[in-house]
Design an enzyme around this catalytic site. Structure first.
Site, PDB file in Angstrom:
ATOM      1  N   CYS A   2       1.276   2.482   0.978  1.00  0.00           N
ATOM      2  CA  CYS A   2       1.069   4.076   1.451  1.00  0.00           C
ATOM      3  C   CYS A   2       2.123   4.282   0.048  1.00  0.00           C
ATOM      4  O   CYS A   2       3.853   3.599   0.180  1.00  0.00           O
ATOM      5  CB  CYS A   2       1.469   4.984   2.280  1.00  0.00           C
ATOM      6  SG  CYS A   2       0.145   4.632   3.526  1.00  0.00           S
ATOM      7  N   ARG A  27       0.605   1.087  -4.301  1.00  0.00           N
ATOM      8  CA  ARG A  27       1.071   0.546  -2.579  1.00  0.00           C
ATOM      9  C   ARG A  27      -0.498   0.928  -2.073  1.00  0.00           C
ATOM     10  O   ARG A  27      -0.154   0.902  -0.562  1.00  0.00           O
ATOM     11  CB  ARG A  27       1.914   1.748  -2.961  1.00  0.00           C
ATOM     12  CG  ARG A  27       3.080   1.182  -3.209  1.00  0.00           C
ATOM     13  CD  ARG A  27       3.997   2.298  -3.156  1.00  0.00           C
ATOM     14  NE  ARG A  27       4.735   2.347  -1.808  1.00  0.00           N
ATOM     15  CZ  ARG A  27       5.913   1.118  -1.114  1.00  0.00           C
ATOM     16  NH1 ARG A  27       6.525   0.416  -2.379  1.00  0.00           N
ATOM     17  NH2 ARG A  27       5.966   0.947  -0.428  1.00  0.00           N
ATOM     18  N   TRP A  74      -3.064   3.446   2.342  1.00  0.00           N
ATOM     19  CA  TRP A  74      -3.422   2.628   2.265  1.00  0.00           C
ATOM     20  C   TRP A  74      -3.706   2.650   3.778  1.00  0.00           C
ATOM     21  O   TRP A  74      -2.573   2.338   4.864  1.00  0.00           O
ATOM     22  CB  TRP A  74      -2.405   1.074   2.308  1.00  0.00           C
ATOM     23  CG  TRP A  74      -3.102  -0.520   2.572  1.00  0.00           C
ATOM     24  CD1 TRP A  74      -3.501  -1.327   1.912  1.00  0.00           C
ATOM     25  CD2 TRP A  74      -2.715  -1.046   3.608  1.00  0.00           C
ATOM     26  NE1 TRP A  74      -4.249  -2.172   2.420  1.00  0.00           N
ATOM     27  CE2 TRP A  74      -3.812  -2.361   3.566  1.00  0.00           C
ATOM     28  CE3 TRP A  74      -2.307  -0.963   5.220  1.00  0.00           C
ATOM     29  CZ2 TRP A  74      -3.301  -3.113   4.890  1.00  0.00           C
ATOM     30  CZ3 TRP A  74      -2.538  -1.780   6.013  1.00  0.00           C
ATOM     31  CH2 TRP A  74      -2.688  -3.468   5.760  1.00  0.00           C
ATOM     32  N   ASN A 100       5.253   7.260   5.047  1.00  0.00           N
ATOM     33  CA  ASN A 100       4.407   5.568   4.975  1.00  0.00           C
ATOM     34  C   ASN A 100       5.860   5.108   5.860  1.00  0.00           C
ATOM     35  O   ASN A 100       6.507   5.434   6.392  1.00  0.00           O
ATOM     36  CB  ASN A 100       5.252   5.188   3.344  1.00  0.00           C
ATOM     37  CG  ASN A 100       4.665   4.059   2.666  1.00  0.00           C
ATOM     38  OD1 ASN A 100       4.648   3.129   4.187  1.00  0.00           O
ATOM     39  ND2 ASN A 100       6.293   3.243   2.426  1.00  0.00           N
ATOM     40  N   GLY A 101       4.193   3.864   6.622  1.00  0.00           N
ATOM     41  CA  GLY A 101       5.111   3.300   8.050  1.00  0.00           C
ATOM     42  C   GLY A 101       4.500   3.579   8.949  1.00  0.00           C
ATOM     43  O   GLY A 101       3.036   3.847   8.876  1.00  0.00           O
ATOM     44  N   GLU A 487      -1.346 -21.538  -4.589  1.00  0.00           N
ATOM     45  CA  GLU A 487      -1.313 -20.638  -5.318  1.00  0.00           C
ATOM     46  C   GLU A 487      -2.855 -19.720  -6.309  1.00  0.00           C
ATOM     47  O   GLU A 487      -3.205 -19.110  -6.190  1.00  0.00           O
ATOM     48  CB  GLU A 487      -0.236 -20.428  -6.657  1.00  0.00           C
ATOM     49  CG  GLU A 487       0.153 -19.163  -6.919  1.00  0.00           C
ATOM     50  CD  GLU A 487       0.364 -17.830  -6.170  1.00  0.00           C
ATOM     51  OE1 GLU A 487       0.318 -18.169  -4.939  1.00  0.00           O
ATOM     52  OE2 GLU A 487       0.086 -16.789  -7.372  1.00  0.00           O
ATOM     53  N   LYS A 491      -5.410 -16.864  -5.957  1.00  0.00           N
ATOM     54  CA  LYS A 491      -5.084 -15.494  -6.647  1.00  0.00           C
ATOM     55  C   LYS A 491      -6.218 -15.112  -6.775  1.00  0.00           C
ATOM     56  O   LYS A 491      -6.717 -13.958  -7.114  1.00  0.00           O
ATOM     57  CB  LYS A 491      -4.779 -16.002  -8.203  1.00  0.00           C
ATOM     58  CG  LYS A 491      -4.287 -15.432  -9.105  1.00  0.00           C
ATOM     59  CD  LYS A 491      -2.785 -14.946  -8.654  1.00  0.00           C
ATOM     60  CE  LYS A 491      -2.283 -14.081  -7.164  1.00  0.00           C
ATOM     61  NZ  LYS A 491      -0.707 -13.980  -6.939  1.00  0.00           N
ATOM     62  N   GLU A 494      -8.427 -13.190  -4.098  1.00  0.00           N
ATOM     63  CA  GLU A 494      -7.272 -11.928  -3.971  1.00  0.00           C
ATOM     64  C   GLU A 494      -8.333 -11.029  -4.727  1.00  0.00           C
ATOM     65  O   GLU A 494      -8.516 -10.235  -4.241  1.00  0.00           O
ATOM     66  CB  GLU A 494      -6.300 -12.061  -3.643  1.00  0.00           C
ATOM     67  CG  GLU A 494      -5.621 -11.783  -4.873  1.00  0.00           C
ATOM     68  CD  GLU A 494      -4.122 -12.122  -4.710  1.00  0.00           C
ATOM     69  OE1 GLU A 494      -3.710 -10.666  -4.220  1.00  0.00           O
ATOM     70  OE2 GLU A 494      -3.572 -12.706  -5.275  1.00  0.00           O
ATOM     71  N   HIS A 510     -10.232 -35.630   4.156  1.00  0.00           N
ATOM     72  CA  HIS A 510      -9.936 -35.713   5.825  1.00  0.00           C
ATOM     73  C   HIS A 510     -11.062 -34.672   6.418  1.00  0.00           C
ATOM     74  O   HIS A 510     -10.223 -33.724   7.218  1.00  0.00           O
ATOM     75  CB  HIS A 510      -8.587 -35.324   5.723  1.00  0.00           C
ATOM     76  CG  HIS A 510      -7.954 -37.166   5.454  1.00  0.00           C
ATOM     77  ND1 HIS A 510      -7.706 -37.620   7.073  1.00  0.00           N
ATOM     78  CD2 HIS A 510      -6.899 -37.278   4.822  1.00  0.00           C
ATOM     79  CE1 HIS A 510      -7.151 -38.973   5.733  1.00  0.00           C
ATOM     80  NE2 HIS A 510      -6.924 -38.320   4.826  1.00  0.00           N
ATOM     81  N   LYS A 609       0.495  -3.582  -2.908  1.00  0.00           N
ATOM     82  CA  LYS A 609       1.632  -4.253  -3.797  1.00  0.00           C
ATOM     83  C   LYS A 609       2.704  -4.790  -2.403  1.00  0.00           C
ATOM     84  O   LYS A 609       3.277  -5.692  -2.405  1.00  0.00           O
ATOM     85  CB  LYS A 609       1.754  -3.288  -4.880  1.00  0.00           C
ATOM     86  CG  LYS A 609       2.739  -4.299  -5.199  1.00  0.00           C
ATOM     87  CD  LYS A 609       2.223  -5.394  -6.260  1.00  0.00           C
ATOM     88  CE  LYS A 609       3.193  -6.138  -6.751  1.00  0.00           C
ATOM     89  NZ  LYS A 609       2.500  -7.538  -7.683  1.00  0.00           N
TER      90      LYS A 609
HETATM   91  C1  F6R Z   1      -1.084 -12.570  -3.626  1.00  0.00           C
HETATM   92  C2  F6R Z   1       0.551 -11.037  -3.550  1.00  0.00           C
HETATM   93  C3  F6R Z   1       0.922 -11.162  -2.200  1.00  0.00           C
HETATM   94  C4  F6R Z   1       2.917 -11.002  -1.523  1.00  0.00           C
HETATM   95  C5  F6R Z   1       2.832 -11.012  -0.412  1.00  0.00           C
HETATM   96  C6  F6R Z   1       4.836 -11.204   0.036  1.00  0.00           C
HETATM   97  O1  F6R Z   1      -1.212 -12.004  -4.882  1.00  0.00           O
HETATM   98  O2  F6R Z   1       1.068 -10.764  -4.087  1.00  0.00           O
HETATM   99  O3  F6R Z   1       0.425 -12.377  -1.331  1.00  0.00           O
HETATM  100  O4  F6R Z   1       3.372 -12.678  -2.247  1.00  0.00           O
HETATM  101  O5  F6R Z   1       2.617 -10.033   0.065  1.00  0.00           O
HETATM  102  O6  F6R Z   1       5.072  -9.548  -1.122  1.00  0.00           O
HETATM  103  P1  F6R Z   1       6.613 -10.075  -1.556  1.00  0.00           P
HETATM  104  O7  F6R Z   1       7.193 -11.113  -2.790  1.00  0.00           O
HETATM  105  O8  F6R Z   1       6.899  -8.762  -2.154  1.00  0.00           O
HETATM  106  O9  F6R Z   1       7.431 -10.103  -0.250  1.00  0.00           O
END
Ligand code: F6R
Length: 614
Positions: A2, A27, A74, A100-101, A487, A491, A494, A510, A609
């Site tokens: 949020c 956010r 969010w 937010n929280g 990774e 990517k 998501e 396996h 984010k």
């Molecule tokens: C994926 C992504 C998330 C963050 C995760 C941790 O692209 O960005 O998986 O890596 O939410 O976030 P931080 O690094 O901000 O603790």
């Protein structure tokens, strides 16, 4: 999650709030809402993105009012609809609140308030909080500031809140515990944001609220900062921010994600600045210099993190064990914090976090701290909660990352981890000098090498075109390239919503091999050195099962180019550098697949984010 914004001053609040919300949309973007005060408080809310809210205000020119608050949500409690959107009003309609929280004891508080006759329209914990504040204000006969302070003492959970009382429309009150909150200080005006991006164009003077702090911001009396637990006044510390506004604009790119992928050479330069001075000078990381004895005597290093930062941690384990010969463990912060882990004296705990606000990582940091660990944080956001909670640490300096999928922050994390491992290993004599020099030289040239890798974007785009209908992908890598396979898969899933899994290449036999047929594209990271020949054999096994192979190979590799269906080359390099380079074509591949499928690349569904709830 949020995003919250607020304004109190002498300018029209609406454009500040709506533009601020757009900057904070990363956010959360399930719904949004604004309260504007002009003789009376008026609230508008919309399901969906901030642009849907903007439609309700037509062109915004009619909107008067120099005080207002806004929220982009969010969803946590209750589905993303108009009723559950913020701002929430108290039963009298006098108080409006954005939050937010998560208020963990909201159920109990709601039951108490319901018995007193309060009615609730939404399913949110935030509506409970605004009514709790109203109840305290009424029964204790206090002003808004005091009511917020007393109400928050009854609350268990996390919050960044802004509250407005239309019976005293010359002040707003804000408070923080767990979720981030920044106040921009102008000339007789104040801005509020979950981060400073909503007010950077107006002021760079910023107060970051600490946990258990609240600010009463009055048009008549200015800003008063209070400690909530002690109910005492504290002097605000005003920081002069160095952020620049261009960082939060798209700069001609179609998406923030693409811009951030192409910014990687510069981000890595910024991350190395002042640390990697030249390939012939020693690496200079002041926090390592200062705490070298801690590393020298460390019995164990524990990385804690989530998501992409967890993948960086995994690569950190490979780098640190190889170059330092110290045992390393890698933990998901969400597991670590709840599983009563053993932490010994002599353990160094390294949280890695782009935002520095991830709730699970922050809680794991607090827990490790309580148990006596030495905490060395790696964060991107300067002044973030994790950066402040740790004993020392290092910033990645990737710049603002707006795209929800992390790209440049990850590249900076892994480049910095390698630089740290080289520095500590060199000081501890656990790395051969020849190797140290070779890798340092390659690291010094990394920004230019990444420029070269980025020139393969067109190739990644044309390969992407062929896989828009795929519903599954497998990503394989070995050794240093294994975390990159994880990774790459994250990517893709998501942002394109295609199911993808990352595996160590040798594990394929396996189990996952059962999935392989002509409908399962397999991305294989097959750079020279390391276990190259074994990966070649894996590719043969995949081809025998008719799957299409997209290989990331070292420049000039003729062997794999013949057997793979598609390939992208990266410059030949030391195997410690290869994962940093190999990751980039995978970012591009995911980006182009998602964009061509019409997905919302910068704001994928259900994500946010900064994950500030657990
Ligand atoms: C994926 C992504 C998330 C963050 C995760 C941790 O692209 O960005 O998986 O890596 O939410 O976030 P931080 O690094 O901000 O603790």
């Amino acid at each position: 999650m949020c995003g919250i914004v607020g304004y109190i001053g002498n300018k029209d609040a609406y454009p500040i709030l709506i533009n601020g919300l757009k900057k904070l949309e990363y956010r959360g973007y399930d719904s949004s809402g604004i309260m504007l005060y002009d003789k009376k408080a008026s609230v508008k809310k919309a399901k969906g993105k901030v642009s849907d809210l903007e439609v309700l205000y037509k062109n915004g020119k009619e909107q008067k009012g120099c005080i207002g608050i806004g929220h982009t949500r969010w969803a946590t409690h209750g589905p993303p609809n108009k009723i559950n959107s913020h701002p929430h009003l108290s039963n009298s309609g006098d108080l409006s609140l954005i939050h937010n929280g998560i208020i963990e004891n909201y159920d109990a508080l709601k039951a108490i308030l319901s018995k007193k006759g309060y009615l609730f329209k939404s399913e949110t914990d935030s509506e409970v909080l605004v009514n709790l504040i109203e109840e305290v204000k009424k029964t204790k006969k206090v002003k808004l500031g005091k009511a917020v302070l007393l109400a928050l003492k009854q609350v268990v959970g996390a919050y960044a809140i802004v509250v407005f009382d239309s019976t005293n429309p010359t002040e707003i009150v804000t408070a923080k515990l767990g979720s981030p909150l920044a106040i921009g200080v102008g000339d007789s005006e104040y801005y509020i944001g979950s981060d400073p991006s909503p007010f950077l164009e107006f002021t760079k003077r910023c107060i970051y609220l600490n946990d258990h702090e609240m600010a009463i911001i009055s048009l008549k009396k200015g800003l008063t900062l209070r400690e909530i637990k002690k109910d005492s006044i504290i002097d605000p510390y005003i920081e002069n921010l160095k952020h620049n506004i261009e960082e939060v604009e798209k700069g001609g790119y179609a998406h923030f994600m693409l811009k951030e992928i192409f910014e990687q050479p510069q981000s890595i330069k910024d991350t190395f600045r002042g640390r990697l001075l030249s390939q012939s000078l020693p690496i200079k990381i002041s926090s390592i210099e200062e705490h070298f004895n801690k590393f020298k005597s460390a019995t164990r290093i524990i990385f804690i993190s989530c998501g992409t930062s967890w993948h960086a941690s995994l690569l950190g384990e490979y780098f640190f064990e190889e170059l330092l010969r110290i045992p390393v463990e890698v933990e998901y912060a969400s597991e670590f914090r709840y599983r009563n882990p053993i932490i010994n004296k002599g353990d160094i705990v390294i949280p890695i976090s782009q935002s520095g606000e991830t709730a699970d990582t922050l809680a794991a940091v607090k827990m490790a701290k309580k148990r006596g660990a030495f905490l060395y944080g790696i964060c991107n956001v300067v002044g973030s909660s994790i950066a402040r909670e740790t004993d020392t640490g290092i910033y990645t300096h990737a710049g603002s990352e707006i795209g929800v999928a992390s790209t440049k922050a990850f590249s900076c994390q892994i480049s910095l981890l390698l630089l740290m491992a080289l520095d500590i290993g060199n000081r501890m004599n656990t790395i051969e000098e020849k190797r140290y020099k070779r890798v340092l030289k390659e690291l010094s040239n990394l920004p230019e090498t990444i420029e070269k890798v980025l020139s393969s974007a067109k190739k990644a785009e044309s390969i992407a075109n062929k896989f828009l209908k795929a519903s599954n992908f497998l990503y394989l890598g070995r050794g240093y390239n294994f975390p990159i396979a994880l990774e790459g898969a994250l990517k893709l899933k998501e942002i394109s919503y295609i199911h993808a899994e990352g595996y160590p290449a040798a594990e394929m036999k396996h189990g996952p091999i059962a999935l392989i047929d002509k409908n399962m594209p397999v991305v294989v990271i097959a750079t020279k050195k390391g276990n190259y020949q074994k990966v070649v054999s894996n590719i043969m096994e995949i081809k025998a099962r008719e799957a299409e192979v997209i290989a990331i190979v070292s420049e000039g590799d003729k062997e794999i180019e013949v057997i793979a269906d598609h390939f992208i080359e990266i410059p030949e390099c030391d195997e410690l550098i290869a994962p940093i380079l190999a990751n980039i074509p995978l970012q591009l591949l995911s980006y182009y697949i998602a964009d061509k499928k019409g997905c919302d690349v910068d704001q994928p569904r259900n994500l946010a984010k900064s994950v500030t709830v657990e």
